[in-house]
Scaffold this motif. Structure first.
Motif, PDB file in Angstrom:
ATOM      1  N   THR A 115      31.317 -53.038  74.529  1.00  0.00           N
ATOM      2  CA  THR A 115      32.086 -53.945  75.385  1.00  0.00           C
ATOM      3  C   THR A 115      33.331 -53.290  75.987  1.00  0.00           C
ATOM      4  OG1 THR A 115      33.329 -54.745  73.467  1.00  0.00           O
ATOM      5  CG2 THR A 115      31.313 -55.938  74.062  1.00  0.00           C
ATOM      6  N   GLU A 116      33.657 -52.078  75.513  1.00  0.00           N
ATOM      7  CA  GLU A 116      34.852 -51.383  75.972  1.00  0.00           C
ATOM      8  C   GLU A 116      34.478 -49.958  76.373  1.00  0.00           C
ATOM      9  OE1 GLU A 116      37.620 -53.128  76.194  1.00  0.00           O
ATOM     10  OE2 GLU A 116      36.762 -54.859  75.143  1.00  0.00           O
ATOM     11  N   PRO A 117      35.389 -49.225  77.038  1.00  0.00           N
ATOM     12  CA  PRO A 117      35.113 -47.818  77.352  1.00  0.00           C
ATOM     13  C   PRO A 117      34.892 -46.982  76.084  1.00  0.00           C
ATOM     14  CG  PRO A 117      36.967 -48.640  78.637  1.00  0.00           C
ATOM     15  CD  PRO A 117      36.660 -49.694  77.621  1.00  0.00           C
ATOM     16  N   SER A 118      34.380 -45.792  76.269  1.00  0.00           N
ATOM     17  CA  SER A 118      34.077 -44.921  75.132  1.00  0.00           C
ATOM     18  C   SER A 118      35.332 -44.591  74.346  1.00  0.00           C
ATOM     19  CB  SER A 118      33.405 -43.635  75.613  1.00  0.00           C
ATOM     20  OG  SER A 118      32.152 -43.929  76.207  1.00  0.00           O
ATOM     21  N   ALA A 119      35.171 -44.491  73.039  1.00  0.00           N
ATOM     22  CA  ALA A 119      36.304 -44.406  72.122  1.00  0.00           C
ATOM     23  C   ALA A 119      36.794 -42.979  71.920  1.00  0.00           C
ATOM     24  CB  ALA A 119      35.914 -44.993  70.774  1.00  0.00           C
ATOM     25  N   ARG A 120      38.115 -42.845  71.777  1.00  0.00           N
ATOM     26  CA  ARG A 120      38.724 -41.637  71.237  1.00  0.00           C
ATOM     27  C   ARG A 120      38.928 -41.807  69.731  1.00  0.00           C
ATOM     28  NH1 ARG A 120      41.955 -38.135  73.921  1.00  0.00           N
ATOM     29  NH2 ARG A 120      40.431 -38.560  75.566  1.00  0.00           N
ATOM     30  N   ILE A 157      30.962 -44.795  70.759  1.00  0.00           N
ATOM     31  CA  ILE A 157      31.172 -43.348  70.708  1.00  0.00           C
ATOM     32  C   ILE A 157      30.182 -42.637  71.625  1.00  0.00           C
ATOM     33  CG2 ILE A 157      31.014 -41.307  69.221  1.00  0.00           C
ATOM     34  CD1 ILE A 157      32.036 -43.117  66.934  1.00  0.00           C
ATOM     35  N   ASP A 158      30.716 -41.827  72.513  1.00  0.00           N
ATOM     36  CA  ASP A 158      29.920 -40.938  73.362  1.00  0.00           C
ATOM     37  C   ASP A 158      30.090 -39.532  72.797  1.00  0.00           C
ATOM     38  OD1 ASP A 158      28.748 -39.350  75.267  1.00  0.00           O
ATOM     39  OD2 ASP A 158      30.015 -39.982  76.932  1.00  0.00           O
ATOM     40  N   SER A 159      29.059 -39.017  72.175  1.00  0.00           N
ATOM     41  CA  SER A 159      29.170 -37.733  71.466  1.00  0.00           C
ATOM     42  C   SER A 159      29.103 -36.516  72.371  1.00  0.00           C
ATOM     43  CB  SER A 159      28.065 -37.628  70.418  1.00  0.00           C
ATOM     44  OG  SER A 159      26.788 -37.604  71.043  1.00  0.00           O
ATOM     45  N   SER A 160      28.856 -36.709  73.655  1.00  0.00           N
ATOM     46  CA  SER A 160      28.566 -35.571  74.528  1.00  0.00           C
ATOM     47  C   SER A 160      29.723 -34.579  74.622  1.00  0.00           C
ATOM     48  CB  SER A 160      28.185 -36.064  75.933  1.00  0.00           C
ATOM     49  OG  SER A 160      29.239 -36.826  76.505  1.00  0.00           O
ATOM     50  N   ASN A 161      30.972 -35.070  74.502  1.00  0.00           N
ATOM     51  CA  ASN A 161      32.123 -34.172  74.613  1.00  0.00           C
ATOM     52  C   ASN A 161      32.833 -33.939  73.282  1.00  0.00           C
ATOM     53  OD1 ASN A 161      31.901 -33.805  77.438  1.00  0.00           O
ATOM     54  ND2 ASN A 161      32.917 -35.776  77.787  1.00  0.00           N
ATOM     55  N   ILE A 162      32.273 -34.442  72.187  1.00  0.00           N
ATOM     56  CA  ILE A 162      32.967 -34.363  70.905  1.00  0.00           C
ATOM     57  C   ILE A 162      32.546 -33.127  70.126  1.00  0.00           C
ATOM     58  CG2 ILE A 162      33.298 -35.498  68.670  1.00  0.00           C
ATOM     59  CD1 ILE A 162      32.836 -38.169  70.114  1.00  0.00           C
ATOM     60  N   ASP A 163      33.544 -32.342  69.729  1.00  0.00           N
ATOM     61  CA  ASP A 163      33.313 -31.152  68.914  1.00  0.00           C
ATOM     62  C   ASP A 163      33.806 -31.326  67.478  1.00  0.00           C
ATOM     63  OD1 ASP A 163      32.252 -29.732  71.087  1.00  0.00           O
ATOM     64  OD2 ASP A 163      34.241 -29.061  71.721  1.00  0.00           O
ATOM     65  N   ARG A 164      34.803 -32.215  67.290  1.00  0.00           N
ATOM     66  CA  ARG A 164      35.404 -32.387  65.969  1.00  0.00           C
ATOM     67  C   ARG A 164      35.604 -33.865  65.689  1.00  0.00           C
ATOM     68  NH1 ARG A 164      40.502 -28.263  66.370  1.00  0.00           N
ATOM     69  NH2 ARG A 164      40.866 -29.590  68.189  1.00  0.00           N
ATOM     70  N   ASN A 172      38.028 -34.399  70.517  1.00  0.00           N
ATOM     71  CA  ASN A 172      38.141 -34.920  69.160  1.00  0.00           C
ATOM     72  C   ASN A 172      37.854 -36.413  69.102  1.00  0.00           C
ATOM     73  OD1 ASN A 172      38.936 -32.374  68.279  1.00  0.00           O
ATOM     74  ND2 ASN A 172      41.126 -32.837  68.558  1.00  0.00           N
ATOM     75  N   LEU A 173      37.303 -36.836  67.978  1.00  0.00           N
ATOM     76  CA  LEU A 173      37.111 -38.246  67.656  1.00  0.00           C
ATOM     77  C   LEU A 173      37.804 -38.531  66.338  1.00  0.00           C
ATOM     78  CD1 LEU A 173      35.605 -41.051  67.928  1.00  0.00           C
ATOM     79  CD2 LEU A 173      33.793 -40.003  66.532  1.00  0.00           C
ATOM     80  N   PHE A 174      38.529 -39.654  66.274  1.00  0.00           N
ATOM     81  CA  PHE A 174      39.157 -40.093  65.034  1.00  0.00           C
ATOM     82  C   PHE A 174      38.417 -41.317  64.508  1.00  0.00           C
ATOM     83  CE2 PHE A 174      42.341 -37.174  66.149  1.00  0.00           C
ATOM     84  CZ  PHE A 174      43.252 -37.039  65.110  1.00  0.00           C
ATOM     85  N   VAL A 175      38.027 -41.259  63.248  1.00  0.00           N
ATOM     86  CA  VAL A 175      37.408 -42.389  62.558  1.00  0.00           C
ATOM     87  C   VAL A 175      38.353 -42.815  61.432  1.00  0.00           C
ATOM     88  CG1 VAL A 175      35.473 -43.180  61.162  1.00  0.00           C
ATOM     89  CG2 VAL A 175      35.065 -41.631  63.097  1.00  0.00           C
ATOM     90  N   VAL A 176      38.836 -44.043  61.508  1.00  0.00           N
ATOM     91  CA  VAL A 176      39.756 -44.564  60.497  1.00  0.00           C
ATOM     92  C   VAL A 176      39.010 -45.613  59.670  1.00  0.00           C
ATOM     93  CG1 VAL A 176      41.883 -45.861  60.099  1.00  0.00           C
ATOM     94  CG2 VAL A 176      41.811 -44.063  61.847  1.00  0.00           C
ATOM     95  N   SER A 177      38.996 -45.388  58.373  1.00  0.00           N
ATOM     96  CA  SER A 177      38.203 -46.179  57.453  1.00  0.00           C
ATOM     97  C   SER A 177      39.049 -47.273  56.814  1.00  0.00           C
ATOM     98  CB  SER A 177      37.635 -45.251  56.368  1.00  0.00           C
ATOM     99  OG  SER A 177      36.915 -45.964  55.399  1.00  0.00           O
ATOM    100  N   SER A 178      38.637 -48.526  57.016  1.00  0.00           N
ATOM    101  CA  SER A 178      39.387 -49.636  56.408  1.00  0.00           C
ATOM    102  C   SER A 178      38.566 -50.912  56.382  1.00  0.00           C
ATOM    103  CB  SER A 178      40.688 -49.904  57.169  1.00  0.00           C
ATOM    104  OG  SER A 178      41.427 -50.947  56.541  1.00  0.00           O
ATOM    105  N   ASP A 179      38.587 -51.591  55.244  1.00  0.00           N
ATOM    106  CA  ASP A 179      38.200 -52.992  55.197  1.00  0.00           C
ATOM    107  C   ASP A 179      39.455 -53.827  55.460  1.00  0.00           C
ATOM    108  OD1 ASP A 179      35.656 -52.133  54.468  1.00  0.00           O
ATOM    109  OD2 ASP A 179      36.091 -52.313  52.325  1.00  0.00           O
ATOM    110  N   PHE A 180      39.255 -55.125  55.648  1.00  0.00           N
ATOM    111  CA  PHE A 180      40.416 -56.002  55.852  1.00  0.00           C
ATOM    112  C   PHE A 180      40.615 -56.865  54.604  1.00  0.00           C
ATOM    113  CE2 PHE A 180      40.896 -54.095  59.785  1.00  0.00           C
ATOM    114  CZ  PHE A 180      42.032 -54.588  60.426  1.00  0.00           C
ATOM    115  N   VAL A 206      38.208 -50.367  68.622  1.00  0.00           N
ATOM    116  CA  VAL A 206      37.999 -49.214  69.498  1.00  0.00           C
ATOM    117  C   VAL A 206      39.325 -48.840  70.124  1.00  0.00           C
ATOM    118  CG1 VAL A 206      36.774 -48.384  71.530  1.00  0.00           C
ATOM    119  CG2 VAL A 206      35.646 -50.001  69.993  1.00  0.00           C
ATOM    120  N   ILE A 207      39.661 -47.558  70.085  1.00  0.00           N
ATOM    121  CA  ILE A 207      40.858 -47.041  70.736  1.00  0.00           C
ATOM    122  C   ILE A 207      40.406 -46.079  71.811  1.00  0.00           C
ATOM    123  CG2 ILE A 207      42.967 -45.685  70.445  1.00  0.00           C
ATOM    124  CD1 ILE A 207      41.391 -47.456  67.457  1.00  0.00           C
ATOM    125  N   TYR A 208      40.753 -46.354  73.043  1.00  0.00           N
ATOM    126  CA  TYR A 208      40.232 -45.530  74.146  1.00  0.00           C
ATOM    127  C   TYR A 208      41.363 -45.143  75.111  1.00  0.00           C
ATOM    128  CZ  TYR A 208      40.078 -50.152  76.426  1.00  0.00           C
ATOM    129  OH  TYR A 208      40.381 -51.406  76.911  1.00  0.00           O
TER     130      TYR A 208
END
Length: 265
Positions: A10-15, A38-45, A152-160, A261-263
């Motif tokens: 529903t939103e642009p691709s995520a950073r 997530i669009d993996s095409s430009n992600i290296d890390r 780069n892609l950041f994945v932040v792990s959290s339940d609420f 999502v953070i973009y």
């Protein structure tokens, strides 16, 4: 894969994303909504930030492993970036036992593998301890240049919210007709604070509500990395929310799951 297919973009691709780390049958569908962006095409890390559930940690810690094994295949650790971070900041090193025991990192590995879709990439796992605002600001500023890098892609792990007597948290705002609605309202206030991208506002929310968001510190580190970036560089949007069960009585319990999502804008 089925959860990713069912989720909507529903939103642009995520950073960066915020996604839960509970058992897959509970939180897997919600996590899929974040990973769908997530669009993996430009992600290296991939930087994976998770809270420490088992070991006391006042700051952040890096892995000493060269690979993380998953049922789908091994994920290589970016040892050069780990060394770079270790040299630049006050990072501890996780023991092998702490690393292997921490499910907040482990539960994301199959999803990361799946969305990277066979692409060659490396990962930087970071365990985030219970530091205060000063610590979160320090690590956020340190990670900000990496967040701004489109590779780069950041994945932040959290339940609420963890609600119930077994979590020692039974807040119930009786202006709502049910406990589950009260929990959702409390979580929604937290999500609203995160969407402002103002770390001080989120810190105040946590101080006033004491909501049991287990990844509050990794979230705060990410928010400080966003705050250290140029003004209006990113937008944060929550795209999905669920509860493991709908609490009706004070003897019930539940855990909430949210996907954000953070973009770049």
């Amino acid at each position: 894969v089925a959860w990713l297919d069912a989720a909507q973009k529903t939103e642009p691709s995520a950073r960066a994303i915020i996604a839960p780390h509970a058992g897959y049958r509970y939180s897997g569908p919600t996590a899929a909504w974040a990973y769908k962006h997530i669009d993996s095409s430009n992600i290296d890390r991939v930087f994976l930030l998770g809270p420490s559930h088992h070991a006391y940690l006042p700051g952040c810690a890096l892995t000493q492993c060269s690979h993380y094994q998953t049922p789908l295949g091994d994920i290589a650790v970016d040892l050069d970036t780990v060394a770079e971070l270790k040299a630049a900041g006050e990072f501890d090193i996780m023991s092998r036992k702490v690393d292997e025991d921490e499910h907040s990192l482990e539960m994301h590995l199959p999803y990361i593998w799946q969305v990277m879709n066979g692409k060659d990439f490396k990962m930087i796992p970071i365990l985030v301890g219970a530091g205060g605002a000063k610590s979160e600001r320090y690590y956020g500023q340190l990670l900000a240049p990496y967040l701004r890098d489109e590779r780069n892609l950041f994945v932040v792990s959290s339940d609420f919210c963890h609600w119930g007597q077994r979590f020692q948290f039974t807040h119930f705002d009786r202006t709502y007709s049910s406990i589950s609605e009260s929990i959702q309202a409390l979580d929604r206030m937290g999500m609203d604070a995160i969407e402002t991208q103002d770390p001080k506002l989120y810190e105040r929310y946590q101080s006033e509500s004491d909501n049991t968001i287990c990844g509050r510190h990794p979230i705060a580190v990410l928010m400080n990395a966003i705050a250290a970036s140029p003004s209006s560089a990113f937008r944060t949007k929550f795209v999905h929310y669920e509860q493991s069960s709908k609490c009706k009585s004070m003897s019930d319990s539940s855990v909430s799951y949210a996907a954000a999502v953070i973009y770049p804008i």
